[in-house]
Motif scaffolding. Sequence first.
Motif, PDB file in Angstrom:
ATOM      1  N   GLU A  83       0.830  -1.204   0.000  1.00 36.22           N
ATOM      2  CA  GLU A  83       0.000   0.000   0.000  1.00 36.22           C
ATOM      3  C   GLU A  83       0.868   1.259   0.000  1.00 36.22           C
ATOM      4  N   VAL A  84       1.947   1.242   0.800  1.00 42.87           N
ATOM      5  CA  VAL A  84       2.862   2.389   0.830  1.00 42.87           C
ATOM      6  C   VAL A  84       3.503   2.589  -0.543  1.00 42.87           C
ATOM      7  N   LEU A  85       3.933   1.498  -1.165  1.00 45.91           N
ATOM      8  CA  LEU A  85       4.549   1.590  -2.487  1.00 45.91           C
ATOM      9  C   LEU A  85       3.543   2.082  -3.529  1.00 45.91           C
ATOM     10  N   ARG A  86       2.301   1.588  -3.455  1.00 48.75           N
ATOM     11  CA  ARG A  86       1.267   2.003  -4.414  1.00 48.75           C
ATOM     12  C   ARG A  86       0.997   3.498  -4.300  1.00 48.75           C
ATOM     13  N   LEU A  87       0.914   4.007  -3.083  1.00 50.04           N
ATOM     14  CA  LEU A  87       0.675   5.439  -2.891  1.00 50.04           C
ATOM     15  C   LEU A  87       1.876   6.263  -3.342  1.00 50.04           C
ATOM     16  N   THR A  88       3.072   5.734  -3.106  1.00 47.52           N
ATOM     17  CA  THR A  88       4.289   6.401  -3.576  1.00 47.52           C
ATOM     18  C   THR A  88       4.283   6.483  -5.098  1.00 47.52           C
ATOM     19  N   ALA A  89       3.887   5.389  -5.739  1.00 53.15           N
ATOM     20  CA  ALA A  89       3.823   5.366  -7.203  1.00 53.15           C
ATOM     21  C   ALA A  89       2.818   6.380  -7.722  1.00 53.15           C
TER      22      ALA A  89
ATOM     23  N   GLY B 180       2.406   9.274  -6.547  1.00 53.71           N
ATOM     24  CA  GLY B 180       2.929  10.618  -6.352  1.00 53.71           C
ATOM     25  C   GLY B 180       2.809  11.161  -4.940  1.00 53.71           C
ATOM     26  N   ALA B 181       2.300  10.354  -3.998  1.00 53.23           N
ATOM     27  CA  ALA B 181       2.146  10.825  -2.616  1.00 53.23           C
ATOM     28  C   ALA B 181       3.490  10.855  -1.906  1.00 53.23           C
ATOM     29  N   ASP B 182       3.706  11.871  -1.070  1.00 48.67           N
ATOM     30  CA  ASP B 182       4.930  11.923  -0.269  1.00 48.67           C
ATOM     31  C   ASP B 182       4.656  11.259   1.087  1.00 48.67           C
ATOM     32  N   PRO B 183       5.702  11.045   1.922  1.00 45.36           N
ATOM     33  CA  PRO B 183       5.503  10.345   3.197  1.00 45.36           C
ATOM     34  C   PRO B 183       4.445  10.971   4.109  1.00 45.36           C
ATOM     35  N   VAL B 184       4.336  12.312   4.098  1.00 42.98           N
ATOM     36  CA  VAL B 184       3.330  12.975   4.945  1.00 42.98           C
ATOM     37  C   VAL B 184       1.921  12.604   4.474  1.00 42.98           C
ATOM     38  N   GLU B 185       1.707  12.636   3.162  1.00 38.55           N
ATOM     39  CA  GLU B 185       0.392  12.289   2.608  1.00 38.55           C
ATOM     40  C   GLU B 185       0.067  10.815   2.836  1.00 38.55           C
ATOM     41  N   ILE B 186       1.064   9.955   2.672  1.00 34.89           N
ATOM     42  CA  ILE B 186       0.852   8.522   2.899  1.00 34.89           C
ATOM     43  C   ILE B 186       0.502   8.259   4.351  1.00 34.89           C
ATOM     44  N   ALA B 187       1.210   8.929   5.259  1.00 35.41           N
ATOM     45  CA  ALA B 187       0.934   8.770   6.686  1.00 35.41           C
ATOM     46  C   ALA B 187      -0.497   9.156   7.012  1.00 35.41           C
ATOM     47  N   SER B 188      -0.973  10.228   6.403  1.00 35.28           N
ATOM     48  CA  SER B 188      -2.347  10.677   6.630  1.00 35.28           C
ATOM     49  C   SER B 188      -3.354   9.671   6.070  1.00 35.28           C
TER      50      SER B 188
ATOM     51  N   VAL C 238       9.659   1.723  -7.413  1.00 34.09           N
ATOM     52  CA  VAL C 238       8.382   1.832  -8.122  1.00 34.09           C
ATOM     53  C   VAL C 238       8.511   1.263  -9.531  1.00 34.09           C
ATOM     54  N   LYS C 239       9.595   1.615 -10.227  1.00 35.58           N
ATOM     55  CA  LYS C 239       9.805   1.112 -11.587  1.00 35.58           C
ATOM     56  C   LYS C 239       9.908  -0.416 -11.592  1.00 35.58           C
ATOM     57  N   MET C 240      10.657  -0.959 -10.635  1.00 36.45           N
ATOM     58  CA  MET C 240      10.801  -2.416 -10.549  1.00 36.45           C
ATOM     59  C   MET C 240       9.455  -3.080 -10.305  1.00 36.45           C
ATOM     60  N   ALA C 241       8.635  -2.456  -9.460  1.00 37.87           N
ATOM     61  CA  ALA C 241       7.322  -3.029  -9.140  1.00 37.87           C
ATOM     62  C   ALA C 241       6.415  -3.032 -10.361  1.00 37.87           C
ATOM     63  N   TYR C 242       6.447  -1.940 -11.144  1.00 38.28           N
ATOM     64  CA  TYR C 242       5.659  -1.906 -12.381  1.00 38.28           C
ATOM     65  C   TYR C 242       6.153  -2.943 -13.377  1.00 38.28           C
ATOM     66  N   ASP C 243       7.459  -3.015 -13.538  1.00 37.10           N
ATOM     67  CA  ASP C 243       8.037  -3.948 -14.520  1.00 37.10           C
ATOM     68  C   ASP C 243       7.729  -5.402 -14.162  1.00 37.10           C
TER      69      ASP C 243
END
Length: 202
Positions: free
Chosen positions: A147-153, A155-163, A192-197
Amino acid sequence: MLRILLAEDVAMVRGAMVALIELEPDLKVVAAVKSGADVVSTARSCRPDVAVLNVDLPVMDGLSAAAELRTEMPYCRTLILTNLGRSGTVSRAYAARVSGFMLKDSPPEDLATTIRNIARGRRVIDPQLAVSAWDSGQYPLSTREHEVLRLTAGGADPVEIASDLHLSVGTVRNYLTKIVTKLQARNRVDAVKMAYDSGWLP
């Protein structure tokens, strides 16, 4: 009568699938939702026997929803539908302990048969996809890390992900460090690139 929960974000496809399933006298769609975030709460109220989930759902993808559903309602079987047969996606399906994995371009008549087999406790997956998943190894991330990786992908930053996930910023940063380490990536962007690939992100 088997009770079916359907999750599909495209309205026209969702309607067509409901009609297709209900052509069968022993199948009944008790709920149809468009977001993965609605799967568990809807399942609690309608108590389905089988959940048929599109892998690529908004807010929460189908495999994450399947993992939550497995925790909340282990008796409910899950069937994942996808346009993509990438081995990483199948590996994630195994990790989520879904009951079946089916490509959307399968013959329409196979859907009802697959639902019935899953309801009987069988696991259903295309043999070629099973081989490719075996070759690719196990999915390395936990549900929360995914879930953290998906949100990072997204465009969310750590503050947004934490929220979004109701975590501390420090906990999110720790998850990101673990993700980069587990994937042996250079940084978050590389992870993120590795996860998509690999097919781990739809």
